[in-house]
Write an enzyme that holds these catalytic residues in place. Structure first.
Site, PDB file in Angstrom:
ATOM      1  N   LYS A  50       0.832  -1.213   0.000  1.00 27.85           N
ATOM      2  CA  LYS A  50       0.000   0.000   0.000  1.00 27.85           C
ATOM      3  C   LYS A  50       0.863   1.258   0.000  1.00 27.85           C
ATOM      4  O   LYS A  50       2.066   1.227   0.246  1.00 27.85           O
ATOM      5  CB  LYS A  50      -0.964  -0.023   1.188  1.00 27.85           C
ATOM      6  CG  LYS A  50      -2.086  -1.033   0.986  1.00 27.85           C
ATOM      7  CD  LYS A  50      -3.162  -0.941   2.047  1.00 27.85           C
ATOM      8  CE  LYS A  50      -4.328  -1.881   1.712  1.00 27.85           C
ATOM      9  NZ  LYS A  50      -5.377  -1.866   2.754  1.00 27.85           N
ATOM     10  N   ARG A 105      -3.304 -10.005   5.510  1.00 26.45           N
ATOM     11  CA  ARG A 105      -3.897 -10.031   4.168  1.00 26.45           C
ATOM     12  C   ARG A 105      -2.842  -9.521   3.193  1.00 26.45           C
ATOM     13  O   ARG A 105      -2.428  -8.354   3.284  1.00 26.45           O
ATOM     14  CB  ARG A 105      -5.156  -9.175   4.118  1.00 26.45           C
ATOM     15  CG  ARG A 105      -5.851  -9.161   2.748  1.00 26.45           C
ATOM     16  CD  ARG A 105      -7.105  -8.304   2.797  1.00 26.45           C
ATOM     17  NE  ARG A 105      -7.804  -8.306   1.523  1.00 26.45           N
ATOM     18  CZ  ARG A 105      -7.562  -7.457   0.523  1.00 26.45           C
ATOM     19  NH1 ARG A 105      -6.614  -6.521   0.654  1.00 26.45           N
ATOM     20  NH2 ARG A 105      -8.251  -7.531  -0.609  1.00 26.45           N
TER      21      ARG A 105
END
Length: 246
Positions: A192, A226
């Site tokens: 991210k 995740r």
């Protein structure tokens, strides 16, 4: 959850922020499902609509169409795998649970109600920008789910949602405070912007940073990672467990 689990991302979308996670053909879906399980992933998280910043909304029918293509392939290739479906739409969640045997609903809105007769866990995310606001937000969402009969709930601090880069790090630094809710915590920082913007690299170059922050998350009590890169995350969990038990 006696030890942390790894959830591998499988996106049947053309526009997810990390190109390496996009699989749309039957062959590619099968290969990715087999890769996740083969590398030690315990959960396959299937997304049919991108929720990256600035994402394009799609009709519910298109989200369903993509899942109807992907879920039978995943179930055929990995019949014992736990399948999580990443959606905030109630009709999509119901279809995934009732027609395709999904085991978890991953709800970024945190507002889905339990699907009748399906005791499957729900992942509840918060977009709050600070840990204190997040605790209030998640406590309210969990309370509403409990009042509707939901038993198994996993909480997600929502890295990359509603937060600046600095706020993401502030939440990660204090994430152990979420343990007061006595629920498993899912952490999704994989590739991210909080990583690649800080390191001045691209998402494709953010694996090393992802691994570093995943270890921090494990040390602060994360139960599920995740990730896009399952093998590396599984290795991180193994090292963490060895460190914890030594």
């Amino acid at each position: 959850m006696s030890q942390p689990l790894v959830m591998g991302i499988l996106n049947v979308t053309p526009d997810s922020f990390f190109e390496g996670s996009r699989v749309q053909t039957e062959k590619a879906i099968a290969e990715r499902a087999n890769q996740i399980v083969g590398e030690g992933g315990a959960i396959i998280d299937v997304g049919a609509m991108s929720t990256r910043p600035g994402y394009d909304d799609i009709p519910v029918e298109e989200e369903m169409r993509r899942l109807k293509q992907a879920l039978p392939v995943i179930r055929r290739e990995q019949p014992e795998a736990i399948i999580s479906v990443d959606t905030f739409r109630p009709e999509v969640a119901q279809m995934a649970l009732e027609e395709y045997g999904a085991g978890i609903i991953n709800d970024i809105s945190g507002e889905l109600s339990p699907v009748s007769n399906h005791p499957s866990p729900i992942i509840v995310m918060s977009s709050a920008a600070t840990i204190d606001e997040m605790l209030i937000d998640l406590a309210g969402k969990v309370g509403r789910l409990r009042s509707k009969g939901q038993k198994d709930i996993i909480i997600d601090p929502g890295f990359g949602f509603g937060k600046t880069v600095e706020q993401n790090y502030a939440v990660l630094r204090q994430i152990e405070k979420l343990q007061v809710l006595r629920l498993p915590v899912l952490v999704g920082v994989s590739r991210k912007s909080m990583i690649w913007k800080t390191l001045d690299v691209t998402p494709e170059e953010a694996l090393n940073g992802t691994t570093a922050l995943n270890m921090v998350a494990l040390e602060k009590g994360a139960s599920i990672l995740r990730v896009h890169d399952v093998k590396e995350a599984v290795e991180t969990v193994k090292l963490y467990i060895n460190l914890r038990n030594s």
